[in-house]
Design a protein around this motif. Sequence first.
Motif, PDB file in Angstrom:
ATOM      1  N   LEU A 265      21.296  12.192  18.014  1.00 55.93           N
ATOM      2  CA  LEU A 265      22.230  13.049  17.292  1.00 55.93           C
ATOM      3  C   LEU A 265      21.540  13.894  16.225  1.00 55.93           C
ATOM      4  CD1 LEU A 265      25.080  10.405  16.811  1.00 55.93           C
ATOM      5  CD2 LEU A 265      24.908  12.161  18.599  1.00 55.93           C
ATOM      6  N   ILE A 266      20.599  13.290  15.513  1.00 59.33           N
ATOM      7  CA  ILE A 266      19.877  13.993  14.449  1.00 59.33           C
ATOM      8  C   ILE A 266      18.414  13.581  14.497  1.00 59.33           C
ATOM      9  CG2 ILE A 266      19.515  14.056  11.940  1.00 59.33           C
ATOM     10  CD1 ILE A 266      22.474  14.100  11.531  1.00 59.33           C
ATOM     11  N   ASP A 288      30.068   6.782   3.909  1.00 59.72           N
ATOM     12  CA  ASP A 288      30.689   7.953   4.505  1.00 59.72           C
ATOM     13  C   ASP A 288      29.681   8.897   5.152  1.00 59.72           C
ATOM     14  OD1 ASP A 288      32.748   9.644   5.290  1.00 59.72           O
ATOM     15  OD2 ASP A 288      32.533  10.865   3.488  1.00 59.72           O
ATOM     16  N   GLN A 289      28.827   9.554   4.364  1.00 58.36           N
ATOM     17  CA  GLN A 289      27.986  10.594   4.952  1.00 58.36           C
ATOM     18  C   GLN A 289      26.601  10.712   4.326  1.00 58.36           C
ATOM     19  OE1 GLN A 289      29.722  14.490   4.127  1.00 58.36           O
ATOM     20  NE2 GLN A 289      30.707  13.680   2.279  1.00 58.36           N
ATOM     21  N   TYR A 290      26.179   9.747   3.510  1.00 52.79           N
ATOM     22  CA  TYR A 290      24.905   9.868   2.808  1.00 52.79           C
ATOM     23  C   TYR A 290      23.896   8.828   3.289  1.00 52.79           C
ATOM     24  CZ  TYR A 290      27.413  12.951  -0.366  1.00 52.79           C
ATOM     25  OH  TYR A 290      28.152  13.975  -0.892  1.00 52.79           O
ATOM     26  N   VAL A 291      22.645   9.281   3.485  1.00 50.96           N
ATOM     27  CA  VAL A 291      21.560   8.405   3.928  1.00 50.96           C
ATOM     28  C   VAL A 291      20.348   8.641   3.030  1.00 50.96           C
ATOM     29  CG1 VAL A 291      20.011   7.770   5.814  1.00 50.96           C
ATOM     30  CG2 VAL A 291      22.368   8.453   6.320  1.00 50.96           C
ATOM     31  N   PHE A 292      19.800   7.545   2.492  1.00 50.09           N
ATOM     32  CA  PHE A 292      18.626   7.589   1.623  1.00 50.09           C
ATOM     33  C   PHE A 292      17.409   7.126   2.415  1.00 50.09           C
ATOM     34  CE2 PHE A 292      15.701   5.157  -1.081  1.00 50.09           C
ATOM     35  CZ  PHE A 292      15.373   6.092  -2.057  1.00 50.09           C
ATOM     36  N   SER A 301      11.010  10.179  -1.694  1.00 52.90           N
ATOM     37  CA  SER A 301      12.388   9.875  -1.301  1.00 52.90           C
ATOM     38  C   SER A 301      13.209  11.144  -1.095  1.00 52.90           C
ATOM     39  CB  SER A 301      13.061   9.009  -2.370  1.00 52.90           C
ATOM     40  OG  SER A 301      12.380   7.787  -2.516  1.00 52.90           O
ATOM     41  N   VAL A 302      14.274  10.978  -0.307  1.00 58.60           N
ATOM     42  CA  VAL A 302      15.164  12.092  -0.019  1.00 58.60           C
ATOM     43  C   VAL A 302      16.560  11.536   0.253  1.00 58.60           C
ATOM     44  CG1 VAL A 302      14.625  12.055   2.464  1.00 58.60           C
ATOM     45  CG2 VAL A 302      15.490  14.170   1.422  1.00 58.60           C
ATOM     46  N   LEU A 303      17.584  12.323  -0.098  1.00 58.92           N
ATOM     47  CA  LEU A 303      18.967  11.988   0.228  1.00 58.92           C
ATOM     48  C   LEU A 303      19.502  13.057   1.161  1.00 58.92           C
ATOM     49  CD1 LEU A 303      21.354   9.998  -0.451  1.00 58.92           C
ATOM     50  CD2 LEU A 303      22.182  11.815  -1.972  1.00 58.92           C
ATOM     51  N   LEU A 304      20.066  12.603   2.300  1.00 58.55           N
ATOM     52  CA  LEU A 304      20.674  13.511   3.258  1.00 58.55           C
ATOM     53  C   LEU A 304      22.186  13.378   3.227  1.00 58.55           C
ATOM     54  CD1 LEU A 304      18.461  12.973   6.454  1.00 58.55           C
ATOM     55  CD2 LEU A 304      18.196  14.698   4.664  1.00 58.55           C
ATOM     56  N   ARG A 305      22.871  14.501   3.416  1.00 55.05           N
ATOM     57  CA  ARG A 305      24.306  14.500   3.634  1.00 55.05           C
ATOM     58  C   ARG A 305      24.538  14.888   5.091  1.00 55.05           C
ATOM     59  NH1 ARG A 305      26.196  17.180  -0.559  1.00 55.05           N
ATOM     60  NH2 ARG A 305      25.822  19.233   0.351  1.00 55.05           N
ATOM     61  N   ILE A 306      25.248  14.028   5.811  1.00 54.17           N
ATOM     62  CA  ILE A 306      25.499  14.263   7.229  1.00 54.17           C
ATOM     63  C   ILE A 306      26.866  14.930   7.388  1.00 54.17           C
ATOM     64  CG2 ILE A 306      25.547  13.213   9.517  1.00 54.17           C
ATOM     65  CD1 ILE A 306      22.913  12.839   7.899  1.00 54.17           C
ATOM     66  N   ASN A 307      26.891  16.077   8.038  1.00 53.02           N
ATOM     67  CA  ASN A 307      28.134  16.818   8.232  1.00 53.02           C
ATOM     68  C   ASN A 307      28.893  16.295   9.453  1.00 53.02           C
ATOM     69  OD1 ASN A 307      27.532  18.574   6.038  1.00 53.02           O
ATOM     70  ND2 ASN A 307      26.120  19.701   7.382  1.00 53.02           N
ATOM     71  N   PHE A 310      27.403  16.545  12.759  1.00 54.15           N
ATOM     72  CA  PHE A 310      26.112  15.870  12.761  1.00 54.15           C
ATOM     73  C   PHE A 310      24.935  16.837  12.603  1.00 54.15           C
ATOM     74  CE2 PHE A 310      28.649  12.295  13.840  1.00 54.15           C
ATOM     75  CZ  PHE A 310      27.947  11.215  13.310  1.00 54.15           C
ATOM     76  N   SER A 311      25.182  17.919  11.890  1.00 58.50           N
ATOM     77  CA  SER A 311      24.094  18.642  11.251  1.00 58.50           C
ATOM     78  C   SER A 311      23.862  17.947   9.914  1.00 58.50           C
ATOM     79  CB  SER A 311      24.472  20.113  11.051  1.00 58.50           C
ATOM     80  OG  SER A 311      25.625  20.219  10.217  1.00 58.50           O
ATOM     81  N   TYR A 312      22.829  18.321   9.176  1.00 58.68           N
ATOM     82  CA  TYR A 312      22.541  17.633   7.911  1.00 58.68           C
ATOM     83  C   TYR A 312      22.093  18.622   6.846  1.00 58.68           C
ATOM     84  CZ  TYR A 312      17.649  18.089   9.368  1.00 58.68           C
ATOM     85  OH  TYR A 312      16.439  18.594   9.773  1.00 58.68           O
ATOM     86  N   GLU A 313      22.202  18.171   5.600  1.00 55.65           N
ATOM     87  CA  GLU A 313      21.717  18.938   4.453  1.00 55.65           C
ATOM     88  C   GLU A 313      20.901  18.014   3.560  1.00 55.65           C
ATOM     89  OE1 GLU A 313      24.937  20.962   2.394  1.00 55.65           O
ATOM     90  OE2 GLU A 313      26.151  20.832   4.229  1.00 55.65           O
ATOM     91  N   VAL A 314      19.831  18.546   2.993  1.00 54.39           N
ATOM     92  CA  VAL A 314      19.050  17.804   2.014  1.00 54.39           C
ATOM     93  C   VAL A 314      19.707  17.986   0.653  1.00 54.39           C
ATOM     94  CG1 VAL A 314      16.826  17.608   0.839  1.00 54.39           C
ATOM     95  CG2 VAL A 314      16.904  18.011   3.317  1.00 54.39           C
ATOM     96  N   VAL A 315      20.148  16.879   0.058  1.00 52.19           N
ATOM     97  CA  VAL A 315      20.811  16.929  -1.252  1.00 52.19           C
ATOM     98  C   VAL A 315      19.765  16.997  -2.354  1.00 52.19           C
ATOM     99  CG1 VAL A 315      22.420  15.748  -2.805  1.00 52.19           C
ATOM    100  CG2 VAL A 315      22.765  15.633  -0.329  1.00 52.19           C
TER     101      VAL A 315
END
Length: 460
Positions: A265-266, A288-292, A301-307, A310-315
């Motif tokens: 998916l990603i 819900d939609q955040y992955v560390f 480190s990075v935090l992703l927000r999953i739309n 199932f596209s993503y954004e770097v927070v």
Amino acid sequence: MTKISNFVWFLFFCFSSFAEERWTQFLAPKPLSKSAVVEDWPRFNGLADNAKSLESPLLQKWPAEGPSLVWSLEKGDGYASPAIMGDILVLFHRMNGQEVAEGRDAISGAPLWEYSYPVDYRDRYGYSAGPRASPVIFQNRVYLHGVTAWLTCLNLKTGELIWKRDLTKEYKVPQYFFGKGSNPIVCGDVLVLNLGGGGRQCMVGFDRKSGKTLWILKDDWGASYSSPVLATIHGRLVGLAMTGGESRPATGGLLIFDPKTGEKLIRFPWRSKKYESATACPPVFLGDQYVFLSECYEKGSVLLRINEDFSYEVVWENSDIGIHWMTPVENESYLYGVSGRHQQGAEAFCLNWKTGEVLWKEFIAWQETIQGRELKLQLFRASWLLLEDRFLSLSEFGSLLRIKFSPSGWKIEERTQLFFAPEAWTLPTLSRGLLYIMQNDTDRMSGRSKRLLCYDFRGE
């Protein structure tokens, strides 16, 4: 026939005597409180796969000599933590050229069964030659992933072999830096493994009952030492896996996939360019939609927000927060962990995971008297559990501490030196008020060899 029978009985007697010599009982644990909340510990990060436990009540005021030792068992090589289901504990380690799974009574330590097979592995960097991945227990079955990629399924009650597969031979799995070390995870009837085989065979799903291959996720990224986790994102059950094995150039990152079908998916690249980088910290799902994600070699480190599509954004990104292998723990919108690649320089931290703001990052140190010598000890690259409202931390030299963490700082409330030995890198295990600690090297205080230690942590 008589001579053969006598010889078999002689071998049995020798094994039984050896098993008894390894196992020592001390004190019976206190009875469980009538209001006790207890849990199984079927996988290395616990029932919810997040290094947290809902067990209570637990020991609050520690005796001067530390929590009471219930039993100990001399063990072999390896970094795997025990897994517990009901009254059965499963230990996975290496002794006498064999990878050994032992079923033990979780309360007394008494032997129940044993299964072993030969293993030929020597760590090229001089670390332990035993298994890294912990047993996984699910519905009366035990799943083992050995250091040379043997995948084995046993009956929990009897230790009887149900099925086994030589994944190195079947999938042409390379040795990688430190052998194989990722923990499998079960999703329904599928056993998911971060495999990293030849021919781009990155992730594999096996039928957990028969061992049959169900699906193969193809990707150039190899197998890391990070273990996959399950998460529900926008109502869909998915698997999260940090991948990336030994490769030139170094490549790897997060794969989000369907654990039942292997559908990708990603694919998010997150790996240092350094050849020696070995990813080990698991992905942390933060609701819900955040992955560390974190690694300690360069990227941090990075935090992703999953739309929803199932596209993503770097927070946010932070190259100064880099976790080697421990699992950071979320509590009340803050993430607590240990940043640092090496023993020296490892710092505990607290960050607001939603914004990326680091509230504090510092060494946690204290003075300790060991065999008449005053030493300044630290947590170094510690691991910890969140129990009730406090963190129970095991330093990599055998210091056990209860610490109150908050956004404003930290306070050591209880402390004891269980042993003084390096490589205490295994996350403690807690079940039914008993705390299980792995001593992975010789204790410099007592001279005792590697052991599994069971402590009474029951409260009133």
